[in-house]
Write a protein that holds these residues in place. Structure first.
Motif, short mmCIF file in Angstrom:
data_model
loop_
_atom_site.label_atom_id
_atom_site.label_comp_id
_atom_site.label_asym_id
_atom_site.label_seq_id
_atom_site.Cartn_x
_atom_site.Cartn_y
_atom_site.Cartn_z
N GLU A 55 2.87 -3.39 -9.99
CA GLU A 55 3.72 -2.84 -8.93
C GLU A 55 2.95 -1.96 -7.94
O GLU A 55 3.37 -1.74 -6.83
N LEU A 56 1.82 -1.45 -8.38
CA LEU A 56 1.12 -0.49 -7.53
C LEU A 56 -0.16 -1.05 -6.95
O LEU A 56 -1.25 -0.57 -7.25
N VAL A 57 -0.02 -2.10 -6.19
CA VAL A 57 -1.18 -2.68 -5.54
C VAL A 57 -1.15 -2.32 -4.06
O VAL A 57 -0.15 -2.53 -3.38
N ILE A 58 -2.21 -1.74 -3.60
CA ILE A 58 -2.29 -1.37 -2.19
C ILE A 58 -3.40 -2.17 -1.54
O ILE A 58 -4.54 -2.14 -2.00
N GLU A 88 -13.41 -0.63 5.54
CA GLU A 88 -13.91 -0.03 6.77
C GLU A 88 -15.01 0.95 6.46
O GLU A 88 -14.79 1.99 5.84
N ILE A 98 -10.73 6.64 1.75
CA ILE A 98 -10.39 8.05 1.96
C ILE A 98 -8.90 8.18 2.26
O ILE A 98 -8.19 9.01 1.72
N ARG A 99 -8.42 7.29 3.14
CA ARG A 99 -7.02 7.34 3.55
C ARG A 99 -6.09 7.06 2.36
O ARG A 99 -5.15 7.80 2.09
N ILE A 100 -6.38 6.00 1.64
CA ILE A 100 -5.47 5.58 0.56
C ILE A 100 -5.57 6.50 -0.65
O ILE A 100 -4.56 6.94 -1.19
N ASN A 129 -3.89 9.75 -0.04
CA ASN A 129 -2.43 9.62 -0.11
C ASN A 129 -1.96 9.53 -1.57
O ASN A 129 -0.98 10.17 -1.96
N LYS A 172 -1.52 12.70 -3.58
CA LYS A 172 -0.45 13.61 -3.22
C LYS A 172 0.81 13.37 -4.04
O LYS A 172 1.67 14.23 -4.13
N ARG A 173 0.93 12.20 -4.61
CA ARG A 173 2.17 11.86 -5.30
C ARG A 173 2.39 12.69 -6.56
O ARG A 173 1.44 13.01 -7.26
N ASP A 215 9.20 14.96 -3.67
CA ASP A 215 7.75 14.81 -3.85
C ASP A 215 7.04 15.59 -2.74
O ASP A 215 7.69 16.19 -1.87
N TYR A 216 5.74 15.56 -2.79
CA TYR A 216 4.85 16.18 -1.80
C TYR A 216 5.42 16.01 -0.38
O TYR A 216 5.79 14.90 0.02
N ILE A 247 5.07 15.20 3.06
CA ILE A 247 4.04 14.53 3.86
C ILE A 247 4.28 14.72 5.36
O ILE A 247 3.37 14.60 6.17
N VAL A 294 6.04 12.03 0.19
CA VAL A 294 4.99 11.02 0.12
C VAL A 294 5.49 9.74 -0.58
O VAL A 294 5.02 8.65 -0.30
N SER A 295 6.47 9.89 -1.47
CA SER A 295 6.96 8.69 -2.14
C SER A 295 8.04 7.97 -1.35
O SER A 295 8.49 6.91 -1.75
N MET A 331 6.91 2.31 -1.13
CA MET A 331 5.50 2.69 -1.32
C MET A 331 5.17 4.02 -0.61
O MET A 331 4.13 4.59 -0.86
N GLN A 365 4.37 2.77 4.43
CA GLN A 365 3.46 1.79 3.86
C GLN A 365 4.10 0.42 3.61
O GLN A 365 3.54 -0.41 2.92
N TRP A 387 0.05 -0.72 6.38
CA TRP A 387 -0.05 0.73 6.36
C TRP A 387 0.27 1.28 7.74
O TRP A 387 -0.56 1.30 8.63
N LYS A 396 -14.03 17.88 6.47
CA LYS A 396 -13.40 17.18 7.59
C LYS A 396 -12.34 18.05 8.25
O LYS A 396 -11.70 18.87 7.60
#
Lengths: 455, 348
Positions: free
Chosen positions: A53-56, A61, A79-81, A84, A87-88, B25-26, B28, B44-45, B67, B86, B110, B231
C-alpha cells in the motif's frame, strides 16, 4: 558520540538491472516482514508489480550542490519524499528505495550525508545489488554503453550482492562471475540466490555504513593480485616431456614449474606464495627447443615467429609438479605432452578470471602494522579525496594514529568522509587496515603513498 | 521559559493563547482566509480542517488527498480553498458549504503547490515539471512544462499575473497570457523556496546547498548569500521590502536591503532558538517578525530595533508552520504532533 542506540529509521537501497530480480526481492522482504511498516520508494515500474500500500513513485533527479565539490551530488526526489515520510505520525520501521537499473548509487548514498533533515531522521543501512547471473556479463562488459558503467558502479557501491538466477548458469560460470565480482568489490558480501530467496538478516539491518562495523571485512582476506593466471598440477614420472605452444596474443609468456610436496590445501597455498615470489625474480629467457627444469626460476618462453614452439621439460624425480603460467594456456593452445599424447592436469586453478577484461572497477586493500603520523595522514587523505574522490566509490577502514589510545574508524562515499575514534587498542596489535573500491585505482601507488604516512 | 528573554525596553508585547486544538497528523500547511474568519490546517496524511478563526470550532472537514496533502491556498474571496497532494489532483473546496467544487488533474502524482493568483482569477498548480493554470470554472487555460526538473515552489509576483516557478537550475517567470517565459533566472543549484519582496522588485530563492540567491530586477546579475547551516526553506519579507528574514540555522538571519546592502554587509542575527528554524512570518502591516524552530519555540522580534525577542511561546513540539492573521493581531501555529494554536499578540 558514544555507543548509543541509533533510533533513526533504517533505509536500504536496492539496485540492479531491470529483470535482475530486485522487485522479486522487494516483494519477498515486504511479505516476510509483514508485521513491520515499510515504505517503498520506487523509481521504476518493472514487469513485476509491488503488492504494497505504501509505494511512492518518483523520478530520479540528481542535483549538484553548487558550493560543494563537483562530486557532491544528491537526489532531489529522495530529499522531498523522505522528508515528507518522516513527518507522518505513523512512523515507518523501514524504508526501501528501489532505484532504476541505470541509477548511480553515489548521489543516493550522498543524500544521507548532505541534508540535515534526512541525516537527523534516517540512516542509510546498506546498498543491496541484485545481479542477474546469466545476463550481467552483457552489462559489465558493455564498455560503450551507459549501462555498463552503471552495472559496475552498482557492484562497486554494494554492501551486499545477490548473485541471483543461479539456476540458469553452469557452476563454473558462477565461480568465474563470483570471483570477478569479488575482485571488483572485495568488501561486499556475496550470496548466491534463486528467485531472490535470501535470509532477511543478510539484506536488512546490515549496518553497511555503520562505523562500528567499518572493519568487518578484513582486507587481508582479499584475493591479492597474482602475476599468473593459471596453474596446473601434473603427476610426473622421471623423463622428458614437451610443453607445446601455438601462436598466441603475445610473442612470449612467463612460466615457473615448482614441485608440490602434497595435495593438501596448505601445501598448495604455500606453493602459490612461492610462485608469487618466483614471478617477482629476474626472468630467464628460453627460446624454442630450450629446456625448462623445475625450481624457483622464472622462465620467459619466447615463441617462434610462426607455428608451434616446443620446450623440453626435464623431470628427475617422480612427483607432483605445478606449472604456473602468465596467461591461460588456452590462449596459446598450449599443453604438456608426454611420450605419446598431451597430458591432462590433475588439478587446475585460474587466478584472475577474465584478466583480459581488465576491469576498471577494483578493490584495493591495505594492511600495514604500526602507527601513522596524524598530519601526514591528513594531508594524504585530503589530497587523495581531492584528486581521486570521483573515482573512489566506497572506502572503509581502521587506523592506528600515533599518540592516540583509540582506534580510528572511518568510512566514506566519494569525497564524503565520516570518521571518529573508536574503542581503545588495548592489547591488540596496533595496525591499519583499509579498503578502497573504485575506478582506475593504482594499487601500488595507493599502498606506497599510504605507507609514507607511517610515523 | 528557559532560552526566552523578555524584552523590557522600547516595546512590550505578549502572546496569549486564543484557542488550541489538534488535527490528526503533522501540520503540513496552515492558511488564514483573507478576512481572517477561517483558518485552514492540512495534515501530512491528508485531512484538511477549517476552523473558526475566533473560536477554534470546526467549520469544515475535507478528506484531502490520498497518500497526503502537500499544500493549500485560500482564494481571495475567503470562501474557496484549493488543495493539492500526492494523488495527482488539486481540489477546489467551498469552505462554507463543504462542497467539492472542482477536481483538477495536475499532471503528475506528486502535486507540490497550488496558488491562487493575486486577483483570484487563476489557480496555478505544480506537479513534477508541469505547471498548469486553471480558471475559476476548473478549466485548464495554460500549461508550462519547460522546467529543468521537478518544480519545488511557485510564487505569484505581487499585484501581477506573472508567476515565478522554481526548480533545480533557478527560476522561470511566466505570464498568465503567454506561452513563452518572461524571464529565465538561471542558477546552478536547487531552489527550494521562492519569495517575492512585497513590492515585487526582488525575487529570493532559498537553496538546498545552504545559501540564498536573489534577483533584483534593477540589477543585471543575481547575488548569493551563503554560510547557512543547512538548506534554506524559510524566507519572509517585511512590508517595506527592506528586511529579508531567512532561516537555514538556529539563528534568524535578517538582511537589510537598500543603500549598498545587502551584498558585503553584515546581517542582523537574532539569537534565541535552540534548534533549526522551521518557519518565519512578517506581519502584513506591522513590523513584527515571528519565527519558529524545531525546539518547539515561537519568538516575536522587531528586527533592526531590538536584538532580544519581544516575547515567546514555549511548550509546543517541533513547530512546522506559523502565519500571521490578516489583521496581524494573532499568530496561527502548527506543530509536528498536529497541534494548532492561535495566539493573540498584544502590543502595549
Amino acid at each position: 558520540m558514544m555507543q548509543t542506540t541509533d533510533t533513526r529509521v533504517p533505509v536500504t537501497v536496492l539496485t540492479g538491472f531491470l529483470g535482475s530480480g530486485k522487485t522479486t526481492l522487494l516483494n519477498r522482504i515486504l511479505t516476510e516482514q509483514h508485521g513491520k511498516r515499510i515504505a517503498v520508494i520506487e523509481n521504476e515500474f518493472g514487469e513485476v508489480g509491488i503488492d504494497h500500500e505504501l509505494v511512492i513513485g518518483a523520478d530520479e533527479e540528481v542535483f549538484e550542490m553548487n558550493n560543494g565539490c563537483i562530486c557532491c551530488t544528491v537526489r532531489g526526489d529522495l530529499i522531498r519524499i523522505l522528508g515528507n515520510l518522516m513527518k507522518r505520525r505513523d512512523k515507518f520501521d523501514y524504508i526501501m528505495i528501489e532505484t532504476t537499473g541505470l541509477a548511480d548509487p553515489g548521489p543516493v548514498a550522498q543524500t544521507f550525508y548532505m541534508d540535515a533533515e534526512i541525516e537527523r531522521f534516517l540512516r542509510l543501512d546498506g546498498i543491496v545489488t541484485v545481479v542477474d547471473a546469466k545476463h550481467i556479463w552483457e552489462h559489465i562488459d558493455d564498455k560503450a554503453s551507459k549501462g555498463g558503467t552503471e552495472a559496475k558502479e552498482q557492484v562497486a557501491f554494494a554492501d551486499v550482492i545477490l548473485l541471483n538466477k543461479t539456476d540458469l548458469v553452469a557452476p563454473e560460470d558462477l565461480e568465474r562471475l563470483e570471483a570477478r565480482l569479488h575482485h571488483m568489490n572485495a568488501a561486499a558480501k556475496i550470496y548466491r540466490t534463486q528467485n531472490a530467496v535470501v535470509d532477511m538478516d543478510h539484506v536488512l539491518n546490515i549496518g553497511g555504513f555503520n562505523l562500528d562495523r567499518a572493519m568487518e571485512v578484513d582486507p587481508k582476506f582479499m584475493e591479492p593480485e597474482y602475476p599468473f593466471e593459471w596453474s596446473g598440477v601434473y603427476d610426473l614420472q622421471p623423463g622428458a616431456y614437451t610443453w607445446v605452444m601455438g601462436e598466441g596474443p603475445d610473442p612470449a609468456m612467463q612460466v615457473a614449474l615448482l614441485r608440490l610436496s602434497s595435495t593438501d590445501e596448505a601445501a598448495r597455498a604455500a606453493l602459490v606464495e612461492r610462485a608469487v615470489l618466483t614471478f617477482s625474480d629476474e626472468e630467464h629467457e628460453l627460446s624454442g627447443n630450450g629446456t625448462l627444469t623445475p625450481g624457483e626460476m622464472l622462465a620467459q618462453l619466447v615463441l617462434n615467429a610462426s607455428g608451434e614452439t616446443r620446450f623440453t621439460v626435464e623431470i628427475a624425480h617422480a612427483g607432483l609438479y605445478t606449472l604456473f603460467t602468465e596467461h591461460h594456456p588456452d590462449e596459446f593452445s598450449a599443453a604438456l605432452h608426454g611420450e605419446h599424447s598431451a597430458l591432462e592436469a590433475a588439478h587446475t586453478r585460474e587466478y584472475k578470471p577474465d584478466h583480459e577484461h581488465d576491469d576498471e572497477v577494483t578493490s584495493v586493500g591495505i594492511t600495514v602494522p604500526g602507527d601513522l603520523d596524524g598530519d601526514k595522514l591528513n594531508r594524504w587523505l585530503s589530497q587523495l579525496l581531492r584528486t581521486q574522490g570521483q573515482d573512489i566509490f566506497r572506502m572503509k577502514g581502521v587506523l592506528s594514529i600515533q599518540g592516540e589510545a583509540q582506534r580510528f574508524v572511518f568510512q566514506g562515499v566519494h569525497m564524503l568522509f565520516d570518521g571518529r575514534p573508536d574503542r581503545p587498542w588495548g592489547h591488540e596489535l596496533r595496525h591499519n587496515a583499509l579498503i578502497f573500491i573504485g575506478r582506475n585505482l593504482d594499487r601500488a601507488q595507493l599502498n606506497e603513498s599510504f605507507r609514507a604516512c607511517l610515523a | 521559559m528557559s532560552g526566552v528573554t523578555r524584552a523590557r525596553t522600547a516595546l512590550s508585547a505578549r502572546f496569549n493563547e486564543r484557542w488550541r486544538t489538534e488535527i490528526d497528523d503533522y501540520v503540513i500547511a496552515l492558511a488564514w482566509s483573507s478576512d481572517g474568519a477561517l483558518l485552514a490546517a492540512a495534515s501530512v496524511s491528508g485531512t484538511i480542517r477549517v476552523f473558526d478563526g475566533e473560536m477554534g470550532s470546526i467549520r469544515a472537514t475535507f478528506p484531502g488527498h490520498t497518500m497526503g496533502t502537500n499544500a493549500i491556498d485560500w482564494h481571495p474571496d475567503g470562501t474557496r480553498l484549493a488543495s493539492i497532494g500526492q494523488d495527482g489532483k488539486a481540489i477546489i473546496w467551498n469552505a462554507k458549504t463543504s462542497e467539492r467544487l472542482h477536481v483538477l488533474p495536475v499532471g503528475a502524482h506528486w502535486g507540490e503547490r497550488a496558488l491562487w493568483s493575486p486577483k483570484g482569477d487563476l489557480l496555478a498548480t505544480a506537479a513534477g515539471r508541469i505547471v498548469r493554470l486553471w480558471n475559476g470554472q476548473g478549466e485548464q487555460v495554460r500549461e508550462f512544462t519547460d522546467h529543468a526538473s521537478t518544480v519545488t515552489d511557485m510564487a505569484w509576483k505581487p499585484g501581477t499575473d506573472q508567476i515565478a516557478v522554481g526548480a533545480y537550475g533557478g527560476a522561470v517567470i511566466w505570464k498568465a497570457d503567454k506561452d513563452q517565459p518572461v524571464r529565465r533566472l538561471t542558477w546552478q543549484g536547487s531552489t527550494l523556496r521562492l519569495c517575492w519582496s512585497r513590492d515585487g522588485s526582488i525575487l529570493t530563492a532559498g537553496q538546498q546547498d545552504s545559501s540564498i540567491v536573489f534577483w533584483d530586477g534593477r540589477k543585471p546579475e543575481p547575488s548569493m548569500m551563503w554560510g547557512y547551516t543547512t538548506k534554506v526553506r524559510e524566507l519572509a519579507w517585511d512590508r517595506f521590502s527592506k528586511y529579508l528574514a531567512t532561516g537555514g540555522s538556529e539563528t534568524v538571519i535578517v538582511w537589510k536591503f537598500g543603500g549598498k546592502g545587502p551584498e558585503g554587509t553584515k546581517p542582523i542575527q537574532l539569537v534565541g532558538h535552540q534548534d533549526l528554524l522551521t518557519a518565519l512570518s512578517f506581519q502584513h502591516k506591522g513590523n513584527i517578525l515571528a519565527s519558529s524552530a524545531a525546539d518547539g519555540t515561537v519568538l516575536a522580534w522587531l528586527p533592526g530595533k531590538q536584538e532580544n525577542p519581544l516575547d515567546g511561546l514555549p511548550g509546543l513540539s517541533a513547530v512546522s508552520h506559523i502565519v500571521w492573521s490578516p489583521d496581524d493581531r494573532a499568530l496561527a501555529i502548527g506543530d509536528d504532533q498536529g497541534v494548532v494554536v492561535v495566539a493573540n499578540f498584544v502590543q502595549k
